[in-house]
Every structure is written in C-alpha cells, then in structure tokens.
Design a protein around this motif. Structure first.
Motif, PDB file in Angstrom:
ATOM      1  N   ASN A   1      -7.092   0.459   3.626  1.00 14.63           N
ATOM      2  CA  ASN A   1      -6.787  -0.672   2.747  1.00 14.63           C
ATOM      3  C   ASN A   1      -5.529  -1.450   3.144  1.00 14.63           C
ATOM      4  O   ASN A   1      -5.499  -2.678   3.050  1.00 14.63           O
ATOM      5  CB  ASN A   1      -6.585  -0.167   1.305  1.00 14.63           C
ATOM      6  CG  ASN A   1      -7.803   0.600   0.813  1.00 14.63           C
ATOM      7  OD1 ASN A   1      -8.826   0.026   0.500  1.00 14.63           O
ATOM      8  ND2 ASN A   1      -7.701   1.932   0.782  1.00 14.63           N
ATOM      9  N   GLY A   2      -4.494  -0.716   3.555  1.00 16.01           N
ATOM     10  CA  GLY A   2      -3.187  -1.352   3.772  1.00 16.01           C
ATOM     11  C   GLY A   2      -3.209  -2.399   4.867  1.00 16.01           C
ATOM     12  O   GLY A   2      -2.767  -3.541   4.675  1.00 16.01           O
TER      13      GLY A   2
ATOM     14  N   ASP B   1       0.882  -1.180   0.000  1.00 12.45           N
ATOM     15  CA  ASP B   1       0.000   0.000   0.000  1.00 12.45           C
ATOM     16  C   ASP B   1       0.916   1.226   0.000  1.00 12.45           C
ATOM     17  O   ASP B   1       1.238   1.779   1.047  1.00 12.45           O
ATOM     18  CB  ASP B   1      -0.910  -0.001   1.227  1.00 12.45           C
ATOM     19  CG  ASP B   1      -1.873   1.174   1.196  1.00 12.45           C
ATOM     20  OD1 ASP B   1      -2.245   1.604   0.093  1.00 12.45           O
ATOM     21  OD2 ASP B   1      -2.227   1.672   2.263  1.00 12.45           O
TER      22      ASP B   1
ATOM     23  N   LEU C   1       0.679   4.333  -0.975  1.00  8.76           N
ATOM     24  CA  LEU C   1       0.112   5.558  -0.372  1.00  8.76           C
ATOM     25  C   LEU C   1      -0.958   5.133   0.617  1.00  8.76           C
ATOM     26  O   LEU C   1      -2.085   4.924   0.223  1.00  8.76           O
ATOM     27  CB  LEU C   1      -0.463   6.475  -1.459  1.00  8.76           C
ATOM     28  CG  LEU C   1       0.521   6.959  -2.519  1.00  8.76           C
ATOM     29  CD1 LEU C   1      -0.186   7.772  -3.597  1.00  8.76           C
ATOM     30  CD2 LEU C   1       1.625   7.781  -1.896  1.00  8.76           C
ATOM     31  N   ARG C   2      -0.604   5.016   1.900  1.00  7.89           N
ATOM     32  CA  ARG C   2       0.698   5.187   2.462  1.00  7.89           C
ATOM     33  C   ARG C   2       1.037   4.139   3.527  1.00  7.89           C
ATOM     34  O   ARG C   2       2.078   4.213   4.147  1.00  7.89           O
ATOM     35  CB  ARG C   2       0.774   6.572   3.154  1.00  7.89           C
ATOM     36  CG  ARG C   2       0.603   7.773   2.220  1.00  7.89           C
ATOM     37  CD  ARG C   2       0.269   9.046   2.936  1.00  7.89           C
ATOM     38  NE  ARG C   2      -1.093   8.983   3.476  1.00  7.89           N
ATOM     39  CZ  ARG C   2      -1.628   9.883   4.308  1.00  7.89           C
ATOM     40  NH1 ARG C   2      -0.902  10.922   4.689  1.00  7.89           N
ATOM     41  NH2 ARG C   2      -2.855   9.770   4.758  1.00  7.89           N
ATOM     42  N   ALA C   3       0.137   3.167   3.748  1.00 10.62           N
ATOM     43  CA  ALA C   3       0.287   2.328   4.946  1.00 10.62           C
ATOM     44  C   ALA C   3       1.587   1.521   4.989  1.00 10.62           C
ATOM     45  O   ALA C   3       2.298   1.554   6.000  1.00 10.62           O
ATOM     46  CB  ALA C   3      -0.913   1.402   5.086  1.00 10.62           C
TER      47      ALA C   3
ATOM     48  N   HIS D   1      -5.863   7.918  -6.199  1.00 15.33           N
ATOM     49  CA  HIS D   1      -5.492   8.234  -4.817  1.00 15.33           C
ATOM     50  C   HIS D   1      -4.773   9.565  -4.703  1.00 15.33           C
ATOM     51  O   HIS D   1      -4.941  10.286  -3.724  1.00 15.33           O
ATOM     52  CB  HIS D   1      -4.680   7.096  -4.186  1.00 15.33           C
ATOM     53  CG  HIS D   1      -4.780   7.116  -2.687  1.00 15.33           C
ATOM     54  ND1 HIS D   1      -5.978   7.289  -2.025  1.00 15.33           N
ATOM     55  CD2 HIS D   1      -3.848   7.017  -1.725  1.00 15.33           C
ATOM     56  CE1 HIS D   1      -5.773   7.286  -0.720  1.00 15.33           C
ATOM     57  NE2 HIS D   1      -4.484   7.125  -0.508  1.00 15.33           N
TER      58      HIS D   1
ATOM     59  N   ASN E   1      -1.330   8.574   9.283  1.00 16.10           N
ATOM     60  CA  ASN E   1      -0.719   7.624   8.358  1.00 16.10           C
ATOM     61  C   ASN E   1       0.359   8.290   7.509  1.00 16.10           C
ATOM     62  O   ASN E   1       0.719   7.777   6.460  1.00 16.10           O
ATOM     63  CB  ASN E   1      -1.807   7.018   7.457  1.00 16.10           C
ATOM     64  CG  ASN E   1      -1.347   5.761   6.753  1.00 16.10           C
ATOM     65  OD1 ASN E   1      -0.431   5.099   7.226  1.00 16.10           O
ATOM     66  ND2 ASN E   1      -1.969   5.448   5.627  1.00 16.10           N
TER      67      ASN E   1
ATOM     68  N   GLU F   1      -5.940   5.887   9.917  1.00 14.95           N
ATOM     69  CA  GLU F   1      -6.324   6.716   8.766  1.00 14.95           C
ATOM     70  C   GLU F   1      -7.709   6.285   8.328  1.00 14.95           C
ATOM     71  O   GLU F   1      -8.004   5.101   8.211  1.00 14.95           O
ATOM     72  CB  GLU F   1      -5.317   6.518   7.624  1.00 14.95           C
ATOM     73  CG  GLU F   1      -5.778   6.997   6.262  1.00 14.95           C
ATOM     74  CD  GLU F   1      -6.687   5.999   5.544  1.00 14.95           C
ATOM     75  OE1 GLU F   1      -7.608   6.448   4.832  1.00 14.95           O
ATOM     76  OE2 GLU F   1      -6.508   4.790   5.711  1.00 14.95           O
TER      77      GLU F   1
ATOM     78  N   THR G   1      -5.781   1.194   8.853  1.00 12.77           N
ATOM     79  CA  THR G   1      -5.957   2.071   7.688  1.00 12.77           C
ATOM     80  C   THR G   1      -7.022   1.461   6.775  1.00 12.77           C
ATOM     81  O   THR G   1      -7.394   0.297   6.933  1.00 12.77           O
ATOM     82  CB  THR G   1      -4.635   2.253   6.902  1.00 12.77           C
ATOM     83  OG1 THR G   1      -4.304   1.016   6.254  1.00 12.77           O
ATOM     84  CG2 THR G   1      -3.488   2.685   7.796  1.00 12.77           C
TER      85      THR G   1
HETATM   86  O1  3SL Z   1      -5.790   2.914   2.409  1.00 11.84           O
HETATM   87  C1  3SL Z   1      -4.861   2.920   3.200  1.00 11.84           C
HETATM   88  O2  3SL Z   1      -4.541   1.944   3.857  1.00 11.84           O
HETATM   89  C2  3SL Z   1      -4.128   4.217   3.417  1.00 11.84           C
HETATM   90  O3  3SL Z   1      -2.778   4.026   3.260  1.00 11.84           O
HETATM   91  C3  3SL Z   1      -4.718   5.354   2.636  1.00 11.84           C
HETATM   92  S1  3SL Z   1      -4.023   6.918   2.899  1.00 11.84           S
HETATM   93  O4  3SL Z   1      -2.950   7.154   1.971  1.00 11.84           O
HETATM   94  O5  3SL Z   1      -3.548   7.055   4.263  1.00 11.84           O
HETATM   95  O6  3SL Z   1      -5.118   7.872   2.646  1.00 11.84           O
END
Ligand code: 3SL
Length: 244
Positions: free
Chosen positions: A107-108, A32, A34-36, A205, A86, A73, A105
């Motif tokens: 998605n990550g 992931d 951005l950014r996890a 994103h 995050n 996040e 977070t």
């Molecule tokens: O989706 C996630 O897990 C984040 O990394 C999304 S964000 O970049 O922090 O918005």
C-alpha cells in the motif's frame, strides 16, 4: 490557498477517495505507518542515498540489474530474491549506506505513486512527525494527508498520524470546507495518543502482522521523532529534503 491567507490541511482517509481532491497546488503527505513510510524515513536517516517507490515486484528486479538494492513486502513478508523486506530495523544496517534502493510494498509505495502530479509529495510517519510539520509550515502550501490504508480501505494507524500532523499544522493552517475527515482524525489521535500501541490492539493491520511476530516494529513505528528527515519525491525518486 484560501482567501483567508492560511494554507489548508485536509485528510484523505483512503487512496480510493484520492480522486476527490485536487492536489495540483498541494503537497501530499503519503502515510503508511505500518510500515512503508516509517521504513523510508529510517532508510534515509541511516544513510541510504535514495529510494524509488516501485509498483511491482517485476519492475524491482529491473532496478536490481542497475545496481540498486531492492526491498519488498507482500502479505507483510519479505519476497524471495529481494535484499530487504519492510522492517524499519533492516534499514538501519550498514549495507544500505550510500545505496539507492527500489522499494515495493502493498500500500505505501502505491500511495506515493498515485499522488503523482501533485505540487509536492513527501513521506510522513511518527518517526519524522516534528521535522515534517516544521518543513510543511515553512513551505506555506496546502497539504493533503493521504492515508495509504490497506488495499483501498480505511485503517486506524494512518488516520492517527494524519490527526497528529493536522493538529500540529493547525495553528498555521486552516481546515477546508471538507473538514470532517481531518476532525475525525484529530479526535481519534487525541483518544489514542497516550497509548497508541494499546489503542491499535484489535486493529486490522496489527492483527494481520501478529503471525509475523514483529511487535518491535509496531512499537518503533509508533514512536515519534526518531529521525530528522523529510523524504521528498522528485522525478520518481525520494531523497532527504536537504539532499535535493
Ligand atoms: O502495505 C504496505 O505498504 C506495508 O507497509 C505493509 S507491511 O506493514 O509491511 O505489512
């Protein structure tokens, strides 16, 4: 591992397709960008002791009661009541040194958790590209790059990283019969590699994050080899490979 002797590298373009892969004997690289998974690499590089990828905000508060720092996040922003958001930069602060962190977070951390039951789970990002590739080559096991995407949809930045990693592994690995996602990821990476920031300018994103004014985060997360850690998950906890 295939009969030809070399382990296999495959790319799963979204968690929605994960059920198609049998990873009992494979190491899953959760991605992931951005950014996890970028922030996870930074936290372990800058001295956090461990990170627990947590599914929900509620569960995180239980960790807070046990003395953990908690990070979250949702919709790109930090969540009220949490110690950390995050941004990779927030995981460079002294307050994380020696601490156990619970992170949730969108998605990550979910991608890390759905890979449970695999032979191994690690976090990948441009920030640990070379050290991760070298570690995977050493393990000599099949690898599945799992792109976290956004809410089960495809995204470009995770795919670019899956392409970069697959390309690094390929001399020591081979593609599987189901190779088209890996080929697509490598081709996209080769198109983008000279200026990934620009390549991603219209991506979902980056557009989503625009309102948050965190271009510095995006630029940093696209910079290869800023950390020397391979975050390895065991018993639900991520630690540096050298700390296990
Ligand atoms: O989706 C996630 O897990 C984040 O990394 C999304 S964000 O970049 O922090 O918005």
């Amino acid at each position: 591992m295939s009969e030809a002797g070399k382990p296999i590298v495959e790319v799963c373009l979204t968690p929605a397709l994960f059920y198609q892969y049998n990873t009992k004997e494979s190491i899953v690289v959760a991605i992931d960008i951005l950014r996890a998974t970028s922030s996870i690499c930074v936290a372990l590089q800058y001295g956090a002791r461990s990170i627990v990828p947590v599914m929900t905000v509620e569960e995180s508060f239980q960790y807070k009661e046990k003395g953990y720092l908690i990070g979250a996040e949702r919709q790109g922003s930090m969540v009220e009541g949490f110690d950390l958001g995050n941004s990779p930069f927030s995981y460079m602060e002294d307050k994380i040194i020696g601490r156990d962190i619970a992170l949730t977070t969108t998605n990550g951390t979910k991608a890390i958790n759905i890979a449970n039951g695999s032979a191994g789970i690690v976090a990948g990002s441009f920030l640990n590209l070379d050290v991760l590739a070298a570690w995977l080559i050493e393990q000599n096991k099949d690898v599945l790059c799992l792109c976290a995407g956004w809410k089960n949809t495809f995204n470009l930045e995770d795919t670019l990283f899956a392409g970069a990693l697959s390309q690094k592994l390929l001399p020591h690995f081979q593609l599987s019969e189901h190779r088209d996602s890996a080929i697509a990821a490598m081709n996209l990476y080769n198109l983008a590699k000279h200026d990934m920031y620009d390549f991603l300018k219209d991506s979902s994103h980056r557009t989503r994050l625009e309102r948050l004014k965190i271009d510095e985060d995006v630029l940093y997360c696209l910079t290869p080899n800023q950390t020397l850690v391979v975050p390895v998950l065991k018993d639900g906890v991520l630690k540096k490979h050298s700390d296990w």
